[in-house]
Design a protein around this motif. Sequence first.
Motif, PDB file in Angstrom:
ATOM      1  N   THR A 227       0.849  -1.191   0.000  1.00 51.58           N
ATOM      2  CA  THR A 227       0.000   0.000   0.000  1.00 51.58           C
ATOM      3  C   THR A 227       0.885   1.241   0.000  1.00 51.58           C
ATOM      4  O   THR A 227       2.084   1.158   0.274  1.00 51.58           O
ATOM      5  CB  THR A 227      -0.899   0.037   1.246  1.00 51.58           C
ATOM      6  OG1 THR A 227      -0.067   0.125   2.417  1.00 51.58           O
ATOM      7  CG2 THR A 227      -1.787  -1.198   1.325  1.00 51.58           C
ATOM      8  N   ALA A 228       0.283   2.381  -0.273  1.00 51.04           N
ATOM      9  CA  ALA A 228       1.033   3.636  -0.243  1.00 51.04           C
ATOM     10  C   ALA A 228       1.599   3.895   1.145  1.00 51.04           C
ATOM     11  O   ALA A 228       2.744   4.334   1.292  1.00 51.04           O
ATOM     12  CB  ALA A 228       0.132   4.794  -0.673  1.00 51.04           C
ATOM     13  N   SER A 229       0.814   3.601   2.186  1.00 54.35           N
ATOM     14  CA  SER A 229       1.299   3.835   3.549  1.00 54.35           C
ATOM     15  C   SER A 229       2.413   2.860   3.906  1.00 54.35           C
ATOM     16  O   SER A 229       3.388   3.237   4.568  1.00 54.35           O
ATOM     17  CB  SER A 229       0.151   3.741   4.553  1.00 54.35           C
ATOM     18  OG  SER A 229      -0.489   2.479   4.468  1.00 54.35           O
ATOM     19  N   GLY A 230       2.297   1.609   3.478  1.00 50.60           N
ATOM     20  CA  GLY A 230       3.361   0.642   3.735  1.00 50.60           C
ATOM     21  C   GLY A 230       4.650   1.027   3.037  1.00 50.60           C
ATOM     22  O   GLY A 230       5.744   0.928   3.615  1.00 50.60           O
ATOM     23  N   LEU A 231       4.537   1.465   1.797  1.00 55.14           N
ATOM     24  CA  LEU A 231       5.718   1.921   1.071  1.00 55.14           C
ATOM     25  C   LEU A 231       6.312   3.163   1.719  1.00 55.14           C
ATOM     26  O   LEU A 231       7.532   3.303   1.818  1.00 55.14           O
ATOM     27  CB  LEU A 231       5.354   2.222  -0.380  1.00 55.14           C
ATOM     28  CG  LEU A 231       5.159   1.011  -1.291  1.00 55.14           C
ATOM     29  CD1 LEU A 231       4.443   1.422  -2.571  1.00 55.14           C
ATOM     30  CD2 LEU A 231       6.495   0.358  -1.609  1.00 55.14           C
ATOM     31  N   GLY A 232       5.451   4.077   2.162  1.00 59.65           N
ATOM     32  CA  GLY A 232       5.926   5.282   2.807  1.00 59.65           C
ATOM     33  C   GLY A 232       6.741   4.964   4.050  1.00 59.65           C
ATOM     34  O   GLY A 232       7.816   5.537   4.263  1.00 59.65           O
ATOM     35  N   ALA A 233       6.234   4.035   4.873  1.00 64.49           N
ATOM     36  CA  ALA A 233       6.955   3.652   6.086  1.00 64.49           C
ATOM     37  C   ALA A 233       8.285   3.004   5.744  1.00 64.49           C
ATOM     38  O   ALA A 233       9.309   3.274   6.383  1.00 64.49           O
ATOM     39  CB  ALA A 233       6.094   2.704   6.920  1.00 64.49           C
ATOM     40  N   HIS A 234       8.293   2.152   4.728  1.00 66.38           N
ATOM     41  CA  HIS A 234       9.515   1.444   4.335  1.00 66.38           C
ATOM     42  C   HIS A 234      10.554   2.397   3.759  1.00 66.38           C
ATOM     43  O   HIS A 234      11.757   2.260   4.025  1.00 66.38           O
ATOM     44  CB  HIS A 234       9.176   0.360   3.317  1.00 66.38           C
ATOM     45  CG  HIS A 234      10.360  -0.353   2.759  1.00 66.38           C
ATOM     46  ND1 HIS A 234      11.113  -1.242   3.499  1.00 66.38           N
ATOM     47  CD2 HIS A 234      10.943  -0.307   1.532  1.00 66.38           C
ATOM     48  CE1 HIS A 234      12.112  -1.707   2.752  1.00 66.38           C
ATOM     49  NE2 HIS A 234      12.020  -1.152   1.555  1.00 66.38           N
TER      50      HIS A 234
END
Length: 201
Positions: free
Chosen positions: A41-48
């Motif tokens: 997800t966009a949020s998962g990618l952002g955190a990574h």
Amino acid sequence: MTDDDGPVAEERTLDISAMKAIAHPLRVAIYDTLSQYGAQTASGLGAHLGESSGATSYHLRQLAKHGLIREVPGKGTARERWWERPPGGVTMGGADVLSTPSGREASGFVLREMINRRTREIQRFFVDDFQRESVAWQEAATFSSANLRLTADQLDALNSEVYALLQTWVDRHRDQEGDGVRPVTVQYNSLPLPESLEGES
């Protein structure tokens, strides 16, 4: 420059428009992360990646416009969409792209970003994290090279044989799950060296 991640039948050569679309540091990072770790997800990618979900969401949409990634059908919600890289090999920097200055610039940028990411991965595992890895992973990983004397045709043939071998493993294990399974990157580079040592610093 070829990024192989799926069946040979879905091989794609990026055109100049797609190359320009991916020629951005965060877009290269997003594309590469989806290739290595699968749908996110966009949020998962952002955190990574250390970015806001707003930034990753924007760049995901730009990549999707050029077919570089796609929304995962039937997964997620209107608020939290999942994105994936379509399976199949991708060639970046084809003859049409390299025939123009802007194409060469975009290809050079993407290649530099990819090389930098691969260099950091090697550094992280073999230097930074090696002692923290299990003995099994320490022994399974390799950092090696072989030096030969070949013609261009012979090097091309060698690459074809290696690619075919890797492809059988991609086809067999691409979506494997289970105990002890983790993402693995295989980096195979082959290139001619200067013909002599003259001028090397």
